[in-house]
Structures are given as structure tokens and as C-alpha cells.
Design a protein around this motif. Sequence first.
Motif, short mmCIF file in Angstrom:
data_model
loop_
_atom_site.label_atom_id
_atom_site.label_comp_id
_atom_site.label_asym_id
_atom_site.label_seq_id
_atom_site.Cartn_x
_atom_site.Cartn_y
_atom_site.Cartn_z
N LYS A 1 26.01 11.95 -52.36
CA LYS A 1 26.55 12.76 -53.45
C LYS A 1 26.77 14.19 -52.95
CE LYS A 1 25.88 9.48 -56.47
NZ LYS A 1 26.99 8.74 -57.01
N SER B 1 23.52 15.26 -50.87
CA SER B 1 22.35 14.89 -51.67
C SER B 1 22.43 13.41 -51.99
CB SER B 1 22.29 15.73 -52.96
OG SER B 1 23.45 15.53 -53.74
N GLY B 2 21.31 12.90 -52.47
CA GLY B 2 21.23 11.49 -52.84
C GLY B 2 20.63 11.34 -54.22
N THR B 3 20.53 10.12 -54.67
CA THR B 3 20.05 9.86 -56.02
C THR B 3 18.54 9.69 -56.12
OG1 THR B 3 20.47 7.50 -55.70
CG2 THR B 3 22.24 8.80 -56.70
N SER B 4 17.88 9.51 -54.97
CA SER B 4 16.42 9.34 -54.95
C SER B 4 15.91 9.65 -53.55
CB SER B 4 16.04 7.90 -55.32
OG SER B 4 16.49 7.01 -54.30
N ASN B 5 14.60 9.74 -53.40
CA ASN B 5 14.02 9.95 -52.08
C ASN B 5 14.40 8.83 -51.12
OD1 ASN B 5 12.79 12.34 -52.79
ND2 ASN B 5 10.82 11.39 -53.25
N ARG B 6 14.38 7.62 -51.62
CA ARG B 6 14.74 6.47 -50.79
C ARG B 6 16.20 6.54 -50.34
NH1 ARG B 6 13.13 0.53 -52.58
NH2 ARG B 6 11.84 0.46 -50.75
N HIS B 7 17.08 6.96 -51.24
CA HIS B 7 18.50 7.09 -50.92
C HIS B 7 18.72 8.17 -49.86
CE1 HIS B 7 22.84 8.09 -52.38
NE2 HIS B 7 22.88 7.16 -51.43
N VAL B 8 18.08 9.31 -50.00
CA VAL B 8 18.20 10.40 -49.04
C VAL B 8 17.66 9.97 -47.67
CG1 VAL B 8 17.45 12.75 -48.46
CG2 VAL B 8 18.20 12.21 -50.79
N SER B 9 16.57 9.25 -47.67
CA SER B 9 16.01 8.75 -46.42
C SER B 9 16.99 7.79 -45.73
CB SER B 9 14.68 8.05 -46.68
OG SER B 9 14.13 7.58 -45.50
#
Length: 82
Positions: free
Chosen positions: A43, A64-72
Motif C-alpha cells: 500500500k 506500507s502494508g495491512t498488518s505486521n505479517r504483510h509488511v514482513s
Amino acid sequence: MRCLNILKPTGSTSPDTEGLELPMQIDEMVKVIEDALDELKAKDVVRIDVRELTSVTDYMIIASGTSNRHVSALSDNVVEKA
């Protein structure tokens, strides 16, 4: 928040680097990074040209991402592709 610093050598011909794959050109690397982020639906991807501001790097790419897991997963994918 996760921050990646991906450094590539700039074409040294020392014996230590002999036989290694040649580094990507900066424009090619930016494209690979942006494609890796797009592949996993990052994102708000922004590319900032900082060539006139610093000698440390040419571009900053922020996403950016939607969650910590997504960003990882995004950061892992960028490291794998770059």
C-alpha cells in the motif's frame, strides 16, 4: 515498522569480487523493488529521489502494508528479488 537497506557494489573489479554477478543499475534495481512490492500488493508505495540531498543513496522507496505479517512478507520479497 521494518526498514530495509539493500546495498549493491558499484562494479568493483577487485579479486574479492571476481566471478560475482554484476550489480544491477539503479533504475533496474528500483524497478525490481517496486515490482516486488506490487507483487504482494503493498500500500502507498512512494519513490523519493534524494540524489540531490545525499551521497548515501539515490532513492528511498517507502511502502506500507495491512498488518505486521504483510509488511514482513513485503520486506522478505524485496530482499529475495533484489
